[in-house]
Design a protein around this motif. Structure first.
Motif, PDB file in Angstrom:
ATOM      1  N   ILE A 103      -4.844   2.649   5.505  1.00 37.19           N
ATOM      2  CA  ILE A 103      -4.261   1.901   4.193  1.00 37.19           C
ATOM      3  C   ILE A 103      -2.820   2.113   3.948  1.00 37.19           C
ATOM      4  CG2 ILE A 103      -4.410   0.885   2.017  1.00 37.19           C
ATOM      5  CD1 ILE A 103      -7.403   2.093   1.894  1.00 37.19           C
ATOM      6  N   LYS A 104      -1.625   1.164   4.168  1.00 32.27           N
ATOM      7  CA  LYS A 104      -0.806   1.213   3.301  1.00 32.27           C
ATOM      8  C   LYS A 104      -0.050   0.501   2.727  1.00 32.27           C
ATOM      9  CE  LYS A 104       4.239   0.275   5.843  1.00 32.27           C
ATOM     10  NZ  LYS A 104       5.000   0.039   6.976  1.00 32.27           N
ATOM     11  N   ILE A 124      -3.496   7.239  -1.810  1.00 31.65           N
ATOM     12  CA  ILE A 124      -2.668   6.457  -1.145  1.00 31.65           C
ATOM     13  C   ILE A 124      -1.041   6.459  -1.739  1.00 31.65           C
ATOM     14  CG2 ILE A 124      -1.974   4.473  -1.068  1.00 31.65           C
ATOM     15  CD1 ILE A 124      -4.624   4.023  -1.292  1.00 31.65           C
ATOM     16  N   ASN A 154      -2.737   5.355   4.935  1.00 32.92           N
ATOM     17  CA  ASN A 154      -3.064   7.176   4.860  1.00 32.92           C
ATOM     18  C   ASN A 154      -4.687   6.991   5.560  1.00 32.92           C
ATOM     19  OD1 ASN A 154      -1.396   7.958   2.377  1.00 32.92           O
ATOM     20  ND2 ASN A 154      -1.354   5.347   2.545  1.00 32.92           N
TER      21      ASN A 154
END
Length: 493
Positions: free
Chosen positions: A158-159, A145, A151
């Motif tokens: 996912i951030k 990440i 990502n």
């Protein structure tokens, strides 16, 4: 060893070492560019990056080694010819064949080393390289990440706003978009903080979320409700999510859906694996064929007795010609009219289901054939790299003696041009063989088959003091035609 042999061998080895080191670092930089997304901004220490490149570097040797031999051969023999050293050798009674003797022995020895390197070192390095990529993520889960951007990991995007902790495992401001494959609806999860956990023995990355909200789209069969875009919202104090890291361990260079174990096996292991794969393929092909043959007879329950009697006759192992001739030509004629529709429906269902079984079986068998071909290609490549070293020397050495140019000018042009042809044919042959268009043997050796006549031609012309191209033979017809045309115009004037 005589002084002349020592001098030629030393000159070649010095040039070869210099060229090999330069090209090796160029290809290493290309590898860094390919995996820059895995290395940049991931807080990796220098030793881990060095191991990453160390395990990656052996797989580029099959590219660098033939090109280095080709370029070094052209440069070395081009320098000898340009500085009239070959003329001095020939005046002393030393032919080109005699001058190449020590280098031929060296190149044959180098090709043997290249074979053992491809058979032993490259498979182990490939295994360690893929496992290192997996272990980096498992030991440093935050590597998967990057801060401030989404990502993609499997079905998750996912951030995180900020990472902290010794390994970046503590997350702040987590936003997750989850979408199932082929689905329109999306699930959004937001939390204030999060914590990453992983185990070296597992491919799962555990993400613990704290103090967040859960938004999920709700699909409705009512069009009026769908226009309102309904969703469900819930809050949580703690939520645990497991993320599969298997997709992160796939090789980005090769998008084919075939296992990469063939690159991690030596010749003995490849032969054993090929026997197992071929045996499995034969068994599955026989199973699919038997299933297709038996399928029509297994679906005859709703068929009237006259039709079943005919199929039983045809199903017998030994069917006499007289029995076949005695069968009615119009099969529907032996069935009552009320049963004919049912017979046609069963026949149609049999055709459709059999077509599906044939198509799916063909697809499964084709994937297995591709896997078998990949293993054959990996087996042949270990021998191709050894022969490519010899081939490139017998192209480069006589070519350098013919063009009589050393240094880094014209030799680089010829070397790059020849190597591009070699690499293109090799890649084309491998891809075609993997898709079962040609036999794997021909796909692996296609480049050597194409360039071997060139090596023989150049060696023949160089040893017999024949130039590469006799320009007089090409220009003489044009010169005669021009002279005739010029004379005719002069007479008219």
């Amino acid at each position: 060893m005589k002084i002349l042999d020592r001098y030629i061998l030393t000159s070649f080895i010095q040039t070869f070492a210099s060229v090999f080191i330069i090209l090796f670092f160029i290809f290493i930089l290309q590898g860094i560019w390919l995996f820059i997304a895995e290395l940049a901004g991931k807080d990796l220490d220098a030793w881990l990056v060095l191991k990453f490149l160390l395990f990656y570097s052996p797989k580029i040797v099959p590219l660098v080694l033939p090109l280095s031999i080709l370029l070094a051969s052209i440069m070395t023999f081009g320098n000898f010819a340009e500085n009239y050293e070959f003329a001095a050798m020939k005046s002393s009674g030393i032919s080109l064949n005699r001058a190449m003797r020590s280098l031929i022995i060296f190149i044959f020895g180098l090709s043997i080393v290249a074979y053992f390197f491809a058979n032993n070192v490259i498979p182990k390095a490939e295994y360690k390289f893929l496992n290192l990529r997996k272990n980096i993520i498992q030991r440093k889960p935050a590597m998967a990440i990057v801060e401030g951007q989404f990502n993609s990991i499997g079905t998750f995007n996912i951030k995180v706003d900020k990472k902290s902790g010794e390994n970046g495992e503590k997350l702040t401001g987590v936003t997750i978009h989850k979408r199932k494959p082929g689905a329109v609806d999306v699930t959004i999860i937001r939390s204030k903080t999060g914590l990453l956990k992983s185990s070296e023995k597992s491919n799962l990355l555990q993400l613990e979320l704290f103090d967040g909200y859960y938004y999920e789209d709700i699909s409705s069969n009512n069009p009026a409700e769908r226009q309102k875009q309904p969703f469900a919202k819930s809050s949580f104090t703690k939520q645990v999510m497991n993320i599969d890291l298997t997709m992160l361990n796939s090789n980005d260079e090769d998008e084919e859906q075939i296992a990469h174990t063939n690159n991690m096996l030596n010749v003995t292991e490849l032969n054993y694996t090929l026997d197992s794969l071929q045996s499995t393929y034969n068994k599955e092909a026989k199973t699919i064929a038997d299933n297709i043959v038996q399928r029509p007879y297994n679906t005859l329950a709703p068929i009237p007795k006259p039709i079943r009697a005919i199929t039983d006759t045809l199903k017998a192992k030994e069917v006499k010609k007289a029995a076949i001739d005695s069968l009615p030509k119009d099969l529907l004629g032996v069935v009552q009219k009320v049963d004919r529709v049912r017979v046609l429906e069963v026949a149609n269902n049999n055709v459709v289901s059999t077509d599906y079984v044939v198509s799916s079986g063909e697809k499964d068998l084709f994937e297995k054939v591709k896997n078998i071909n990949s293993h054959w290609l990996a087996l042949y490549e270990k021998f191709v790299i050894a022969f490519a070293c010899i081939l490139m020397f017998f192209i480069g050495a006589p070519l350098g003696a013919i063009i009589r140019k050393g240094g880094l000018g014209l030799p680089i042009v010829f070397a790059v041009l020849i190597f591009i042809i070699f690499h293109f044919i090799n890649t084309f042959g491998r891809k075609l063989a993997q898709e079962n268009g040609i036999p794997p043997f021909l796909g692996s050796w296609m480049s050597t088959f194409v360039l071997s006549p060139l090596a023989i031609l150049l060696t023949y012309r160089a040893t017999n003091d024949i130039g590469l191209i006799n320009m007089d033979n090409i220009l003489m017809p044009f010169q005669k035609a021009f002279n005739k045309l010029f004379k005719s115009k002069t007479k008219e004037a």
